[in-house]
Design an enzyme around this catalytic site. Structure first.
Site, PDB file in Angstrom:
ATOM      1  CG  HIS A  20      -0.459  -0.025   2.530  1.00  0.00           C
ATOM      2  ND1 HIS A  20       0.443   0.900   2.978  1.00  0.00           N
ATOM      3  CD2 HIS A  20      -0.689  -0.854   3.585  1.00  0.00           C
ATOM      4  CE1 HIS A  20       0.741   0.664   4.232  1.00  0.00           C
ATOM      5  NE2 HIS A  20       0.081  -0.420   4.630  1.00  0.00           N
ATOM      6  CG  HIS A  23       3.970  -1.337   2.525  1.00  0.00           C
ATOM      7  ND1 HIS A  23       2.731  -1.816   2.217  1.00  0.00           N
ATOM      8  CD2 HIS A  23       4.201  -1.687   3.814  1.00  0.00           C
ATOM      9  CE1 HIS A  23       2.234  -2.453   3.270  1.00  0.00           C
ATOM     10  NE2 HIS A  23       3.111  -2.386   4.257  1.00  0.00           N
ATOM     11  CB  CYS A 135       1.276  -8.951  19.497  1.00  0.00           C
ATOM     12  SG  CYS A 135       0.381  -8.216  18.105  1.00  0.00           S
ATOM     13  CB  CYS A 138       3.976  -6.590  17.066  1.00  0.00           C
ATOM     14  SG  CYS A 138       2.793  -5.372  17.583  1.00  0.00           S
ATOM     15  CB  CYS A 152      -1.687  -5.838  20.320  1.00  0.00           C
ATOM     16  SG  CYS A 152      -0.656  -4.783  19.257  1.00  0.00           S
ATOM     17  CG  HIS A 155      -1.267  -5.562  15.106  1.00  0.00           C
ATOM     18  ND1 HIS A 155      -0.049  -5.288  15.685  1.00  0.00           N
ATOM     19  CD2 HIS A 155      -1.079  -5.462  13.770  1.00  0.00           C
ATOM     20  CE1 HIS A 155       0.840  -5.075  14.733  1.00  0.00           C
ATOM     21  NE2 HIS A 155       0.244  -5.170  13.572  1.00  0.00           N
ATOM     22  CE  LYS A 303      -3.688   1.607  12.718  1.00  0.00           C
ATOM     23  NZ  LYS A 303      -3.526   0.418  12.108  1.00  0.00           N
ATOM     24  CE  LYS A 306      -6.955  -6.429   2.408  1.00  0.00           C
ATOM     25  NZ  LYS A 306      -6.670  -7.842   2.291  1.00  0.00           N
TER      26      LYS A 306
HETATM   27  N1  MSP Z   1       8.771  -7.126   8.171  1.00  0.00           N
HETATM   28  C1  MSP Z   1       8.935  -6.030   9.073  1.00  0.00           C
HETATM   29  C2  MSP Z   1      10.235  -5.307   8.827  1.00  0.00           C
HETATM   30  C3  MSP Z   1      11.467  -6.140   8.929  1.00  0.00           C
HETATM   31  S1  MSP Z   1      12.910  -5.240   8.541  1.00  0.00           S
HETATM   32  C4  MSP Z   1      14.173  -6.239   8.977  1.00  0.00           C
HETATM   33  C5  MSP Z   1       7.755  -5.064   8.905  1.00  0.00           C
HETATM   34  N2  MSP Z   1       7.114  -5.108   7.737  1.00  0.00           N
HETATM   35  S2  MSP Z   1       5.812  -4.258   7.349  1.00  0.00           S
HETATM   36  O1  MSP Z   1       5.465  -4.681   6.030  1.00  0.00           O
HETATM   37  O2  MSP Z   1       4.811  -4.408   8.347  1.00  0.00           O
HETATM   38  O3  MSP Z   1       6.161  -2.736   7.378  1.00  0.00           O
HETATM   39  C6  MSP Z   1       7.326  -2.213   6.885  1.00  0.00           C
HETATM   40  C7  MSP Z   1       7.338  -0.729   6.807  1.00  0.00           C
HETATM   41  O4  MSP Z   1       6.269  -0.191   6.018  1.00  0.00           O
HETATM   42  C8  MSP Z   1       7.198   0.088   8.080  1.00  0.00           C
HETATM   43  O5  MSP Z   1       8.280   0.169   8.899  1.00  0.00           O
HETATM   44  C9  MSP Z   1       7.041   1.438   7.449  1.00  0.00           C
HETATM   45  O6  MSP Z   1       8.305   1.793   6.975  1.00  0.00           O
HETATM   46  C10 MSP Z   1       6.131   1.170   6.282  1.00  0.00           C
HETATM   47  N3  MSP Z   1       4.733   1.518   6.560  1.00  0.00           N
HETATM   48  C11 MSP Z   1       3.688   0.667   6.759  1.00  0.00           C
HETATM   49  N4  MSP Z   1       2.554   1.399   6.925  1.00  0.00           N
HETATM   50  C12 MSP Z   1       2.816   2.728   6.851  1.00  0.00           C
HETATM   51  C13 MSP Z   1       2.072   3.920   6.922  1.00  0.00           C
HETATM   52  N5  MSP Z   1       0.763   3.942   7.132  1.00  0.00           N
HETATM   53  N6  MSP Z   1       2.741   5.101   6.786  1.00  0.00           N
HETATM   54  C14 MSP Z   1       4.093   5.135   6.545  1.00  0.00           C
HETATM   55  N7  MSP Z   1       4.806   4.036   6.482  1.00  0.00           N
HETATM   56  C15 MSP Z   1       4.238   2.805   6.649  1.00  0.00           C
HETATM   57  O7  MSP Z   1       7.505  -4.294   9.798  1.00  0.00           O
END
Ligand code: MSP
Length: 507
Positions: A20, A23, A135, A138, A152, A155, A303, A306
């Site tokens: 999304h 990311h 959790c 997390c 949590c 979540h 926030k 889904k």
């Molecule tokens: N798999 C772990 C990271 C392991 S690194 C050794 C993880 N993955 S994740 O897919 O849940 O999220 C990764 C990253 O996505 C978050 O740290 C952040 O950088 C980014 N984001 C996820 N949702 C976000 C927002 N709503 N806003 C900004 N960044 C976001 O955590």
């Protein structure tokens, strides 16, 4: 001369769903910084990838197949499909990562084994018993104190009670060393507010962590503890070593490690600034130079989730507005490091005012005047100097004040607009051709330099402008210090207005 290296990473993403906009935000920022370092002539290694040994992924696979107790083949099949979606997304978004790491690859297994053995030999792993809460959202152990209404806080789900024999990592052994390192290297954790948060965590809360799980059937196993899977965060962090050849390619590893920057969201700072450096200290490896945590954003004030149906697909946004418009909006609108909000309304406002009416209009006006008054040929050079601008620009990018760097570029655009309004080239054309030539050269050269400063952020737009100038390929050959020198644009160079950079949005 050997090029200076620059190694930058994004977090590796869970693949229980497709990417999304949150990311994409992390990945686009990393891409911008990778480009900036390429522009400066560095040998850039830019790593992103997928975190595959997580329970979240398995649960998603179970939902996908509509049954529990999947066999290994089914799980791997699901992970292959999902990881490919992530790779394709970044390709579609024109992200320029050097490598894409999957934690189910053999090279990662080799790295984790090597790493685990080092820590084991150091005597930092001991057998214990874990009784507490976990959790799955997390992927972390959580204490009663942290729960809100038994759930949590992130979540909103009750954690699982776990009672099992585990192997623990002596994280607390590194408390003093970590605090000392952070104090001596203030740039290690940025921004500053996050550094304080990490210091207080290390000082007051950090305990030894369980790094294996007895009940987990999917994950990496190592010879030292055959019957248990390595805890997913312990495995995931090691990806940053795997990507540059740890355990498989010593030469590559020596070239690129330590990482110059781990870019992460603020949600995962403790793992990156406490657990990870302690793991590296234990394994006798150098620590990354910097971990920078950016903020989170909401969608139209809410926030992203889904259930609210407000999850934004970055590929769709890029298709509708263009890759560069999305990049511009994300990098300009949210001061880097702070929380922000994503709204289509603001994106469209920025598109119209800054891109279409701002940069796009300026470029088209100046090139149209060059065509009209000089037959499209660059007039004679005049003196000028933008070194002050470049100095400030570099300072801001290097301190990750990316929104400020964009502000500086847009200040230059405003200066060009002022010059046009003040000098009125259409009037000069009637009475003072020499002055007209000076004004047009000044504008063209400023725009050339602005285009290069813009390149890390909006590569497509920058290259389109330099193509209109007919100099993209010639300039690419020049080094960074040449590009930012006044007077790079040669007299007689043929330029062409061509199509609009940012077509007006349809209502
Ligand atoms: N798999 C772990 C990271 C392991 S690194 C050794 C993880 N993955 S994740 O897919 O849940 O999220 C990764 C990253 O996505 C978050 O740290 C952040 O950088 C980014 N984001 C996820 N949702 C976000 C927002 N709503 N806003 C900004 N960044 C976001 O955590």
């Amino acid at each position: 001369m050997k090029k200076e290296k620059y190694y930058i990473t994004t977090p590796i993403y869970y693949i229980n769903d497709k990417p999304h906009i949150g990311h994409a935000y992390t990945t686009i920022t990393a891409d911008t910084l990778a480009n900036y370092n390429r522009l400066k002539g560095r040998d850039v290694y830019f790593l992103t990838g997928t975190d595959e040994n997580s329970q979240k992924n398995i649960k998603a696979a179970e939902r996908h197949f509509g049954k529990t107790k999947l066999d290994k083949k089914e799980i791997q099949e699901y992970l292959d499909v999902m990881s490919a979606i992530w790779q394709r997304t970044w390709d579609e978004m024109k992200i320029t990562n050097t490598d894409f790491i999957r934690t189910t690859e053999d090279r990662h297994l080799a790295a984790v084994k090597e790493f685990f053995t080092r820590v084991w030999k150091k005597g930092d792993i001991y057998e214990g018993f874990y009784e507490g809460l976990y959790c799955e959202g997390c992927e972390t152990f959580i204490s009663e104190k942290e729960l809100v209404d038994g759930k949590c806080p992130i979540h909103k789900e009750p954690p699982k009670a776990i009672k099992e024999k585990n192997y623990f990592f002596r994280l607390s052994k590194y408390r003093a060393e970590l605090l000392d390192y952070i104090e001596k290297n203030p740039e290690f954790i940025m921004p500053e507010g996050r550094r304080k948060e990490v210091i207080s965590y290390i000082r007051e809360f950090m305990e030894d962590v369980s790094i294996t799980r007895e009940s987990i059937k999917w994950g990496i196993t190592v010879p030292e503890v055959k019957d248990q899977a390595v805890y997913v965060w312990f495995d995931a962090l090691i990806n940053y070593l795997t990507g540059v050849g740890f355990g498989t390619d010593d030469k590559k590893f020596k070239t690129y490690w330590p990482a110059d920057l781990h870019l992460v969201g603020k949600d995962i700072i403790k793992f990156h600034c406490a657990l990870w450096p302690a793991m590296l200290l234990s394994a006798g490896l150098p620590l990354p130079k910097q971990v920078f945590a950016h903020g989170f954003f909401t969608i139209g004030g809410q926030k992203m989730s889904k259930s609210l149906g407000n999850v934004v697909d970055p590929v769709e946004v890029a298709k509708k507005y263009g890759h560069d418009a999305l990049r511009y909006y994300l990098l300009r609108e949210i001061p880097f490091g702070e929380d922000g909000d994503f709204s289509f309304e603001r994106l469209e406002e920025r598109y119209s005012s800054d891109l279409a009416n701002g940069l796009g209009n300026l470029v088209s006006r100046v090139l149209a005047m060059t065509e009209k008054y000089f037959n499209g040929e660059t007039p004679k050079k005049i003196k000028g100097d933008l070194s002050e601008f470049w100095k400030k620009y570099e300072e801001n990018v290097e301190n990750l004040k990316l929104h400020n760097a964009l502000n500086l570029i847009w200040e230059q655009i405003a200066i060009c607009d002022e010059i046009v309004d003040k000098e009125k080239p259409w009037e000069l054309a009637k009475k003072d051709e020499k002055k007209l030539a000076e004004v047009i050269y000044g504008l063209l050269e400023r725009i050339r330099q602005i285009s290069w400063a813009l390149w890390p952020f909006l590569p497509e737009t920058s290259e389109k402008i330099l193509t209109k100038y007919g100099i993209l390929e010639i300039e690419r050959e020049k080094g960074y210090s040449q590009l930012k020198k006044w007077g790079g644009l040669e007299e007689g160079q043929k330029v062409e207005k061509g199509d609009a950079l940012f077509p007006r949005l349809e209502k």
